[in-house]
Design a protein around this motif. Structure first.
Motif, short mmCIF file in Angstrom:
data_model
loop_
_atom_site.label_atom_id
_atom_site.label_comp_id
_atom_site.label_asym_id
_atom_site.label_seq_id
_atom_site.Cartn_x
_atom_site.Cartn_y
_atom_site.Cartn_z
N LEU A 129 18.98 16.33 96.48
CA LEU A 129 18.78 17.17 97.66
C LEU A 129 17.64 18.17 97.50
N THR A 130 17.29 18.51 96.26
CA THR A 130 16.19 19.45 96.05
C THR A 130 14.88 18.73 95.72
N GLY A 131 14.87 17.39 95.88
CA GLY A 131 13.64 16.62 95.72
C GLY A 131 13.40 16.04 94.35
N GLU A 132 14.32 16.24 93.39
CA GLU A 132 14.10 15.71 92.06
C GLU A 132 14.60 14.26 91.98
N ILE A 133 13.93 13.48 91.15
CA ILE A 133 14.31 12.08 90.95
C ILE A 133 15.47 12.06 89.98
N ILE A 134 16.60 11.48 90.43
CA ILE A 134 17.80 11.49 89.59
C ILE A 134 18.21 10.11 89.10
N THR A 135 17.67 9.06 89.70
CA THR A 135 17.93 7.69 89.23
C THR A 135 16.63 6.91 89.31
N PHE A 136 16.36 6.13 88.28
CA PHE A 136 15.15 5.30 88.24
C PHE A 136 15.48 4.15 87.32
N GLU A 181 9.15 9.43 82.35
CA GLU A 181 8.04 10.13 83.00
C GLU A 181 8.45 10.72 84.35
N VAL A 182 9.54 10.21 84.93
CA VAL A 182 9.87 10.61 86.30
C VAL A 182 11.21 11.32 86.46
N LEU A 183 12.20 11.01 85.63
CA LEU A 183 13.52 11.62 85.80
C LEU A 183 13.45 13.14 85.69
N GLY A 184 14.10 13.79 86.63
CA GLY A 184 14.14 15.25 86.64
C GLY A 184 12.94 15.92 87.27
N ALA A 192 7.34 14.69 94.77
CA ALA A 192 5.94 15.01 95.06
C ALA A 192 5.12 15.14 93.79
N GLN A 193 5.69 15.71 92.76
CA GLN A 193 4.99 15.88 91.48
C GLN A 193 4.59 14.54 90.88
N VAL A 194 5.43 13.55 91.04
CA VAL A 194 5.17 12.23 90.45
C VAL A 194 4.32 11.36 91.36
N PHE A 195 4.64 11.31 92.63
CA PHE A 195 4.07 10.30 93.50
C PHE A 195 2.89 10.76 94.36
N PHE A 196 2.71 12.05 94.56
CA PHE A 196 1.59 12.51 95.38
C PHE A 196 0.30 12.67 94.59
N GLU A 197 0.37 12.50 93.25
CA GLU A 197 -0.82 12.75 92.43
C GLU A 197 -1.85 11.63 92.47
N HIS A 198 -1.47 10.42 92.87
CA HIS A 198 -2.40 9.29 92.89
C HIS A 198 -2.90 9.03 94.30
#
Length: 93
Positions: free
Chosen positions: A24-31, A45-48, A52-58
């Motif tokens: 709910l706060t935008g963090e990736i909790i399952t991958f 690299e992505v959990l927690g 936006a931090q992970v996917f908007f950078e590229h």
């Protein structure tokens, strides 16, 4: 209840479809491992981290990001769209 959790985790870890959940706060909790393979990103690299931090950078991932945001805002469990994702290393269909 614990047995159901173990079974669910085994299914998630062994399925061929990539699964990512966002809290709910935008963090990736399952991958799951399939998501790692499809997106070319490692789970550690992505959990927690925030989506936006992970996917908007590229660059060039507007369609991918929009598909994820549509699913979030529409409270959809599944969106059946295929979009490219650019990790900066390769393009993943």
């Amino acid at each position: 209840m614990e047995q159901e959790s173990v079974i669910s985790q085994n299914i998630l870890q062994n399925m061929s479809g990539g699964v990512m959940t966002i809290g709910l706060t935008g963090e990736i909790i399952t991958f799951n491992p399939a998501a790692e393979k499809v997106l070319g990103l490692r789970k550690d690299e992505v959990l927690g981290k925030k989506f936006a931090q992970v996917f908007f950078e590229h660059e060039g991932n507007d369609d991918f990001n929009q598909a994820i945001l549509d699913a979030i805002y529409e409270s959809s469990v599944s969106h059946n769209r295929t979009v490219d994702f650019n990790t900066g290393k390769r393009l993943s269909p």
